[in-house]
Motif scaffolding. Structure first.
Motif, PDB file in Angstrom:
ATOM      1  N   PRO A 173      -2.887  21.879  -6.497  1.00 35.63           N
ATOM      2  CA  PRO A 173      -3.505  22.005  -5.171  1.00 35.63           C
ATOM      3  C   PRO A 173      -2.535  21.603  -4.069  1.00 35.63           C
ATOM      4  CG  PRO A 173      -4.950  20.846  -6.698  1.00 35.63           C
ATOM      5  CD  PRO A 173      -3.620  20.956  -7.373  1.00 35.63           C
ATOM      6  N   PRO A 174      -2.669  22.189  -2.878  1.00 36.22           N
ATOM      7  CA  PRO A 174      -1.838  21.755  -1.756  1.00 36.22           C
ATOM      8  C   PRO A 174      -2.029  20.265  -1.482  1.00 36.22           C
ATOM      9  CG  PRO A 174      -2.990  23.796  -1.232  1.00 36.22           C
ATOM     10  CD  PRO A 174      -3.566  23.302  -2.515  1.00 36.22           C
ATOM     11  N   ILE A 175      -0.937  19.589  -1.159  1.00 34.03           N
ATOM     12  CA  ILE A 175      -0.970  18.161  -0.861  1.00 34.03           C
ATOM     13  C   ILE A 175      -0.809  17.956   0.636  1.00 34.03           C
ATOM     14  CG2 ILE A 175       0.291  15.984  -1.126  1.00 34.03           C
ATOM     15  CD1 ILE A 175       0.897  16.799  -3.992  1.00 34.03           C
ATOM     16  N   ILE A 176      -1.714  17.152   1.197  1.00 30.78           N
ATOM     17  CA  ILE A 176      -1.680  16.824   2.624  1.00 30.78           C
ATOM     18  C   ILE A 176      -1.342  15.348   2.763  1.00 30.78           C
ATOM     19  CG2 ILE A 176      -2.948  16.856   4.808  1.00 30.78           C
ATOM     20  CD1 ILE A 176      -4.922  18.817   3.429  1.00 30.78           C
ATOM     21  N   ILE A 177      -0.340  15.059   3.568  1.00 27.42           N
ATOM     22  CA  ILE A 177       0.038  13.691   3.899  1.00 27.42           C
ATOM     23  C   ILE A 177      -0.043  13.561   5.410  1.00 27.42           C
ATOM     24  CG2 ILE A 177       1.965  12.040   3.915  1.00 27.42           C
ATOM     25  CD1 ILE A 177       2.803  13.205   1.219  1.00 27.42           C
ATOM     26  N   GLY A 178      -0.421  12.378   5.888  1.00 26.19           N
ATOM     27  CA  GLY A 178      -0.540  12.216   7.328  1.00 26.19           C
ATOM     28  C   GLY A 178      -0.344  10.788   7.758  1.00 26.19           C
ATOM     29  N   GLY A 179      -0.413  10.596   9.077  1.00 25.90           N
ATOM     30  CA  GLY A 179      -0.301   9.256   9.624  1.00 25.90           C
ATOM     31  C   GLY A 179       0.758   9.164  10.697  1.00 25.90           C
ATOM     32  N   LYS A 180       0.864   7.973  11.271  1.00 27.45           N
ATOM     33  CA  LYS A 180       1.773   7.774  12.396  1.00 27.45           C
ATOM     34  C   LYS A 180       2.940   6.845  12.080  1.00 27.45           C
ATOM     35  CE  LYS A 180      -1.468   4.327  14.272  1.00 27.45           C
ATOM     36  NZ  LYS A 180      -0.705   3.127  13.926  1.00 27.45           N
ATOM     37  N   GLY A 181       3.098   6.429  10.819  1.00 32.08           N
ATOM     38  CA  GLY A 181       4.246   5.614  10.451  1.00 32.08           C
ATOM     39  C   GLY A 181       5.548   6.348  10.713  1.00 32.08           C
ATOM     40  N   LYS A 234       8.742   5.770   9.502  1.00 28.63           N
ATOM     41  CA  LYS A 234       9.793   5.839   8.487  1.00 28.63           C
ATOM     42  C   LYS A 234       9.281   6.359   7.149  1.00 28.63           C
ATOM     43  CE  LYS A 234      12.705   2.193  10.494  1.00 28.63           C
ATOM     44  NZ  LYS A 234      13.364   0.880  10.271  1.00 28.63           N
ATOM     45  N   ARG A 235       8.440   5.587   6.492  1.00 25.23           N
ATOM     46  CA  ARG A 235       8.035   5.946   5.138  1.00 25.23           C
ATOM     47  C   ARG A 235       7.108   7.163   5.121  1.00 25.23           C
ATOM     48  NH1 ARG A 235       6.946   0.698   1.406  1.00 25.23           N
ATOM     49  NH2 ARG A 235       7.160   2.346  -0.172  1.00 25.23           N
ATOM     50  N   THR A 236       6.260   7.298   6.137  1.00 25.08           N
ATOM     51  CA  THR A 236       5.339   8.446   6.167  1.00 25.08           C
ATOM     52  C   THR A 236       6.094   9.768   6.260  1.00 25.08           C
ATOM     53  OG1 THR A 236       3.567   7.102   7.113  1.00 25.08           O
ATOM     54  CG2 THR A 236       3.407   9.484   7.401  1.00 25.08           C
ATOM     55  N   PRO A 237       7.020   9.951   7.215  1.00 23.64           N
ATOM     56  CA  PRO A 237       7.779  11.211   7.232  1.00 23.64           C
ATOM     57  C   PRO A 237       8.581  11.448   5.957  1.00 23.64           C
ATOM     58  CG  PRO A 237       7.992  10.077   9.331  1.00 23.64           C
ATOM     59  CD  PRO A 237       7.332   9.120   8.392  1.00 23.64           C
ATOM     60  N   ARG A 292       0.836  -1.204   0.000  1.00 24.84           N
ATOM     61  CA  ARG A 292       0.000   0.000   0.000  1.00 24.84           C
ATOM     62  C   ARG A 292       0.873   1.258   0.000  1.00 24.84           C
ATOM     63  NH1 ARG A 292      -2.694  -2.556   4.161  1.00 24.84           N
ATOM     64  NH2 ARG A 292      -2.630  -0.765   5.568  1.00 24.84           N
ATOM     65  N   PHE A 293       1.976   1.219   0.730  1.00 23.64           N
ATOM     66  CA  PHE A 293       2.876   2.373   0.730  1.00 23.64           C
ATOM     67  C   PHE A 293       3.606   2.508  -0.602  1.00 23.64           C
ATOM     68  CE2 PHE A 293       2.185   3.107   5.198  1.00 23.64           C
ATOM     69  CZ  PHE A 293       2.460   4.454   5.334  1.00 23.64           C
ATOM     70  N   ASP A 294       3.926   1.381  -1.227  1.00 21.93           N
ATOM     71  CA  ASP A 294       4.503   1.450  -2.578  1.00 21.93           C
ATOM     72  C   ASP A 294       3.527   2.148  -3.525  1.00 21.93           C
ATOM     73  OD1 ASP A 294       6.716   0.059  -1.685  1.00 21.93           O
ATOM     74  OD2 ASP A 294       6.042  -1.880  -2.473  1.00 21.93           O
ATOM     75  N   ARG A 295       2.259   1.774  -3.434  1.00 18.19           N
ATOM     76  CA  ARG A 295       1.239   2.376  -4.298  1.00 18.19           C
ATOM     77  C   ARG A 295       1.048   3.865  -3.978  1.00 18.19           C
ATOM     78  NH1 ARG A 295      -2.212  -1.171  -7.091  1.00 18.19           N
ATOM     79  NH2 ARG A 295      -1.630  -3.352  -6.825  1.00 18.19           N
ATOM     80  N   LEU A 296       1.041   4.190  -2.698  1.00 15.52           N
ATOM     81  CA  LEU A 296       0.901   5.596  -2.307  1.00 15.52           C
ATOM     82  C   LEU A 296       2.061   6.424  -2.859  1.00 15.52           C
ATOM     83  CD1 LEU A 296      -0.363   7.913  -0.665  1.00 15.52           C
ATOM     84  CD2 LEU A 296       0.891   7.068   1.331  1.00 15.52           C
ATOM     85  N   THR A 297       3.272   5.914  -2.733  1.00 16.57           N
ATOM     86  CA  THR A 297       4.441   6.629  -3.238  1.00 16.57           C
ATOM     87  C   THR A 297       4.330   6.865  -4.738  1.00 16.57           C
ATOM     88  OG1 THR A 297       5.834   5.652  -1.517  1.00 16.57           O
ATOM     89  CG2 THR A 297       6.953   6.567  -3.457  1.00 16.57           C
ATOM     90  N   GLU A 298       3.984   5.819  -5.480  1.00 22.01           N
ATOM     91  CA  GLU A 298       3.868   5.968  -6.925  1.00 22.01           C
ATOM     92  C   GLU A 298       2.709   6.881  -7.318  1.00 22.01           C
ATOM     93  OE1 GLU A 298       4.130   2.520  -9.363  1.00 22.01           O
ATOM     94  OE2 GLU A 298       5.802   1.656  -8.231  1.00 22.01           O
ATOM     95  N   GLN A 299       1.626   6.841  -6.554  1.00 20.85           N
ATOM     96  CA  GLN A 299       0.518   7.749  -6.865  1.00 20.85           C
ATOM     97  C   GLN A 299       0.943   9.205  -6.705  1.00 20.85           C
ATOM     98  OE1 GLN A 299      -3.432   7.089  -5.611  1.00 20.85           O
ATOM     99  NE2 GLN A 299      -3.405   4.899  -5.995  1.00 20.85           N
ATOM    100  N   LEU A 300       1.672   9.506  -5.651  1.00 23.05           N
ATOM    101  CA  LEU A 300       2.146  10.868  -5.452  1.00 23.05           C
ATOM    102  C   LEU A 300       3.092  11.290  -6.575  1.00 23.05           C
ATOM    103  CD1 LEU A 300       2.648  10.665  -1.607  1.00 23.05           C
ATOM    104  CD2 LEU A 300       1.120  12.282  -2.761  1.00 23.05           C
ATOM    105  N   GLU A 301       3.986  10.391  -6.949  1.00 19.40           N
ATOM    106  CA  GLU A 301       4.897  10.689  -8.056  1.00 19.40           C
ATOM    107  C   GLU A 301       4.132  10.911  -9.357  1.00 19.40           C
ATOM    108  OE1 GLU A 301       8.718   8.022  -6.456  1.00 19.40           O
ATOM    109  OE2 GLU A 301       7.362   7.228  -7.994  1.00 19.40           O
ATOM    110  N   LEU A 302       3.214  10.004  -9.644  1.00 20.38           N
ATOM    111  CA  LEU A 302       2.480  10.058 -10.907  1.00 20.38           C
ATOM    112  C   LEU A 302       1.587  11.292 -10.981  1.00 20.38           C
ATOM    113  CD1 LEU A 302       0.711   7.027 -12.575  1.00 20.38           C
ATOM    114  CD2 LEU A 302      -0.385   9.260 -12.491  1.00 20.38           C
ATOM    115  N   ILE A 303       0.811  11.550  -9.926  1.00 26.12           N
ATOM    116  CA  ILE A 303      -0.152  12.656  -9.972  1.00 26.12           C
ATOM    117  C   ILE A 303       0.564  13.997 -10.033  1.00 26.12           C
ATOM    118  CG2 ILE A 303      -1.959  13.843  -8.667  1.00 26.12           C
ATOM    119  CD1 ILE A 303      -2.857  11.036  -7.698  1.00 26.12           C
ATOM    120  N   THR A 304       1.617  14.187  -9.238  1.00 21.80           N
ATOM    121  CA  THR A 304       2.342  15.464  -9.293  1.00 21.80           C
ATOM    122  C   THR A 304       3.028  15.633 -10.640  1.00 21.80           C
ATOM    123  OG1 THR A 304       4.245  14.443  -8.167  1.00 21.80           O
ATOM    124  CG2 THR A 304       2.655  15.651  -6.798  1.00 21.80           C
ATOM    125  N   GLY A 305       3.545  14.541 -11.210  1.00 27.41           N
ATOM    126  CA  GLY A 305       4.150  14.622 -12.535  1.00 27.41           C
ATOM    127  C   GLY A 305       3.131  14.940 -13.611  1.00 27.41           C
TER     128      GLY A 305
END
Length: 312
Positions: free
Chosen positions: A173-181, A183-186, A126-139
């Motif tokens: 648009p401003p991007i909001i990221i959150g959570g308590k992980g 390593k990968r979250t910060p 899920r974090f792999d997918r989240l990372t790629e989504q952020l890369e893809l959408i911002t690109g």
């Protein structure tokens, strides 16, 4: 300190409920109205009349409001393909005249995935997918008009996309990221976030997570001050103890627990509590989790008795 209204409509709200509260929040002067992105109730209630799609809601609200900013805490990365999501968010941003804020998270509630037939991969994927989504959408949004955009990741691929439409806001648009992980979250926040949010956690937990985000920014050479610190907390405000008690009962919560673990009490107590949050965590923005969407007077009370004191 900025206060925003945050709703959880999967627990029981029609579109008319959401529209009424969003317009009341706008009229009362709140700067933003946010909602969760869930496809079934996360609690023990019936959740009637049933869930609603977050971005369908925001599209409708975009046309029915004129000033208030609109967003999600958080859009689930499992629910939508990022290519389609880039189109959806850009379109809603256009419909609102540039008032969208884009919260994106890895998703956490397995039950709603089972109930809707949506795959729920293990946390690492899920974090792999989240990372790629952020890369893809911002690109996608950053691609100049007239040029093509391609993306090749392990989870997602795009080829020769026209990368349209573009959001109304530039560069995005401003991007909001959150959570308590820890390593990968910060690390994701340091790369992509304009705002970092920790929801429904105590002050020490939030402060520690903000420090991790700051450290991740330093490792990348980014100024941590570029990222807004925010939290979400359940709100329950009353003019006196009796009114606090009535509002707590309406959402099935104990007033003492809400005072200890939320933003609750009389206006004076709430102002003091917000001051503690600011002092101990450096938070700049609080999302007030409003659970009783039939109580429009609650919104008015916070706007009239709490917000003015924060500006002093």
């Amino acid at each position: 300190m900025e206060l925003r209204i945050f709703t959880e409509p999967q627990e029981g709200a029609s579109h008319e409920d959401l529209l009424r509260i969003a317009k009341r929040a706008e009229d009362a002067g709140f700067p933003a109205f946010f909602r969760s992105d869930h496809l079934m109730t996360t609690g023990s209630g019936a959740g009637l009349p049933g869930p609603s799609d977050a971005w369908t809601t925001l599209a409708a609200l975009a046309r029915e409001t004129s000033r208030i900013r609109l967003g999600t805490l958080m859009t689930a990365a499992t629910f939508r393909h990022p290519g389609a999501l880039a189109v959806i968010v850009a379109q809603v941003d256009q419909m609102s005249g540039g008032r969208v804020e884009f919260g994106l998270g890895a998703a956490w509630f397995e039950g709603e995935h089972q109930a809707t037939g949506i795959p729920f991969p293990p946390l690492g994927e899920r974090f792999d997918r989240l990372t790629e989504q952020l890369e893809l959408i911002t690109g996608y949004w950053a691609t100049p008009v007239g040029e093509k955009y391609s993306y090749t990741g392990r989870c997602y691929q795009l080829a020769d996309s026209p990368a349209l439409p573009k959001p109304a806001q530039s560069p995005r648009p401003p991007i909001i990221i959150g959570g308590k992980g820890v390593k990968r979250t910060p690390a994701l926040a340091a790369r992509f976030a304009d705002e970092f949010n920790v929801s429904l956690r105590d002050m020490p937990t939030c402060a520690a997570q903000f420090e991790r985000v700051d450290a991740a920014c330093h490792r990348l050479g980014r100024d941590p001050a570029e990222i807004v610190r925010s939290v979400a907390q359940t709100v329950c405000v009353g003019r006196d103890d009796a009114e606090v008690g009535r509002r707590a009962e309406a959402i099935g919560r104990d007033p003492a627990d809400l005072r200890a673990n939320g933003i609750a009490g009389t206006p004076a107590e709430v102002v003091d509590r917000i001051g503690q949050w600011q002092q101990k965590t450096g938070v700049e923005r609080i999302y007030l989790q409003l659970l009783d969407l039939s109580d429009e007077a609650h919104v008015d009370l916070i706007a009239e008795k709490v917000v003015p004191q924060l500006a002093r």
